[in-house]
Design an enzyme around this catalytic site. Sequence first.
Site, PDB file in Angstrom:
ATOM      1  CG  ASP A 178      -1.807   1.220   1.263  1.00 40.62           C
ATOM      2  OD1 ASP A 178      -2.682   1.328   0.390  1.00 40.62           O
ATOM      3  OD2 ASP A 178      -1.615   2.076   2.145  1.00 40.62           O
ATOM      4  CD  GLU A 198      -4.871   1.203  -3.521  1.00 41.97           C
ATOM      5  OE1 GLU A 198      -6.031   1.607  -3.467  1.00 41.97           O
ATOM      6  OE2 GLU A 198      -3.964   1.636  -2.802  1.00 41.97           O
ATOM      7  CB  CYS A 214     -13.369  -5.395   7.039  1.00 38.37           C
ATOM      8  SG  CYS A 214     -12.774  -6.409   8.402  1.00 38.37           S
ATOM      9  CB  CYS A 274     -15.644  -9.845   8.052  1.00 36.52           C
ATOM     10  SG  CYS A 274     -16.085  -8.101   8.171  1.00 36.52           S
ATOM     11  CB  CYS A 328     -14.290  -4.135  10.917  1.00 38.84           C
ATOM     12  SG  CYS A 328     -15.604  -4.983  10.026  1.00 38.84           S
ATOM     13  CB  CYS A 359     -15.624  -8.945  11.969  1.00 39.38           C
ATOM     14  SG  CYS A 359     -14.237  -8.051  11.288  1.00 39.38           S
ATOM     15  CG  ASP A 387      -1.483   3.358   5.516  1.00 41.99           C
ATOM     16  OD1 ASP A 387      -2.499   3.724   4.882  1.00 41.99           O
ATOM     17  OD2 ASP A 387      -0.684   4.131   6.049  1.00 41.99           O
TER      18      ASP A 387
HETATM   19 ZN   LIG Z   1     -14.605  -6.871   9.511  1.00 47.10          ZN
END
Ligand SMILES: [Zn+2]
Length: 473
Positions: free
Chosen positions: A218, A311, A364, A367, A383, A386, A393
Site C-alpha cells: 500500500d 494499487e 475489512c 470479513c 470494522c 467483525c 494502511d
Molecule cells: Zn470486519
Amino acid sequence: MSVTITHAYRFALDPTPRQAGALSRHCGAARVAFNWGLAQVKANLGQREAERSYGVADEGLTPSLGWSMYAMRKAWNQVKNQVAPWWGECSKEAYATGLDQLARALKNWAESRTGKRAGPRMGFPRFKSKRRANPSCRFTTGAIRLEADRCHVTLPVLGTIKTHESTRKLHRRITGGTAKVMSATVRREAGRWFVSFTVQVRRAERAPARPDAVIGVDLGIKTLAVFSDGRPPVDNPKHYDTARRKLRRLSRTASRRQGPDRRTGQRPSNRWRRADAARNRVHHRTAHLRRDAIHKLTTSLAREYGTVVVEDLNVSGMLGNRKLARVIADAGFGEIRRQLAYKTTWNGGRLEVAGRWFPSSKTCSGCAAVKPKLPLRVRTYVCESCGLVIDRDVNAALNLAALVKRHVAGSGPETRNGRGADHKTGPARQVAVKRPPRTGRPPPGSDRDLRPVTGESPRIIDTSVNGERCCER
Ligand SMILES: [Zn+2]
C-alpha cells in the site's frame, strides 16, 4: 536458460575543460541540426498552406518533405557546407542525433493528432534554445568502448574521457561476453556530464527468493509503503521537503540578482546565473536521492517475492489536488510502479495491479465488509461488522494481497469488464450495514443473520492490541 535484456548503465563523467568544450560542441551541433530541420519542415508546411489558400490543387502543391530521420539526414548532407561550414569539427552522430530527435517529435505529434498515440496530447515541436534544453548527443557507431582501467570511456571524436566512478559492473559483462553496447548518450544535467550506455545484456533467468509468496504493497504519503506480511514499513523520505529550506534561501539570493525577463529582453547577469545553477543543483540532488530510495525499495521487493500487488493509483489525477500535489510528486508513486513492473519481470516474478475502483482501504481485511466512507484522516480501521481494529494502511495492504490469493485459488469470478477495468471487489464482498458501534452483532434482518452459526460466539473485541489483527478467523 538465459534471457536478453536491454539495460542502461549510466556514469558521471569528469571531463577536462577541453573535453567539456567538445561535449558541449557536439550537443550544440545536435541542436543546430534539429533547429535546421524544424525550420525546413515549418517552411514547407507554410508554403503548402499558402498554395492551398490560393486554390492550388493538391497535386500542384510543393511536395511535402520526408519526416523520417533518413530523409532529413540526406537533405542535411546536401546543405551542411552552407548551413554549418564547421560541421567537420563534430562527429556525424551529433547531426544524426538532432535529426533523429526531430523525426521522433514530428512522429509523436502526428500520431497524437490522429489518435494513434495514447496519452496526453503532443504539441508541435518547438525550436531548441541554447539555454533551456538539457543538451545531449547520442553515438550509435564508431569507437565506443570502456577502457581496461575501468575508469575511462572512449567515444568517437571526443576521445577518452575519465569517468567519475568505476565502470566495473559494465566492463566485467563486456569482457565476459554477456553484454553488447548498442549506443552511448552523453548528457549534461545541472552542470554535470553523464554518459549512458544502452546495453543488450544476456543473463541467466532469475527466480525470486520466495516464488510462492504474495505481498500487498500500500503506497501512501505518511509512510511510503506498508506491506501485508509484517515487513517493516518504509518511511516516506520526503526529500523535497528537506530541500525546501535550502531552496528557499537560494531562490531568495537569485531573486535579488538581475534575472532574465522575456518581455524586456533583459539578459540575466552572471551573478544570477551562478545563483540559479546552485538552485538547480539542489533540485538535481533531490531527484537523485529520490531515485536511489525508490530503486532500493523496488529491487528488494522484486528479488524476494513471487507476486507483488499494488494499487492502480490515479497519480495525474491526485496531482490535481493542490494541497497534496507536492508530497505526491515527491513520493514518486508512478515511478515505483514502473520499476516494479520491469523488475518483477526481470526477476521471474509478476506484478499484479488492483483496479482503480478496488476499495482497498474501505474493505475489512477480516470479513470483507466494505465501508461506504473512510476519510483520509482516519488512520485506524475499525470494522463494525467483525470488530477488527487495524492500522489503515496495513488493512489496505492485506486486502491487496488477498485479492491475488483469491484469484490464484481460482474461486474468484471474472472481474474485468469490456474496457479492461476492474471495479468489482471479488466474491466475498458484503454490503456495509449500519449497526450500533462495536456490538459485533448484525442488526436483525440483515444478511449476516442468514449465515450458518458455527457455534462460536461473536468474536471478542480487544482494542488494546495495537495495529494487530484481532479477529483472525
Ligand atoms: Zn470486519
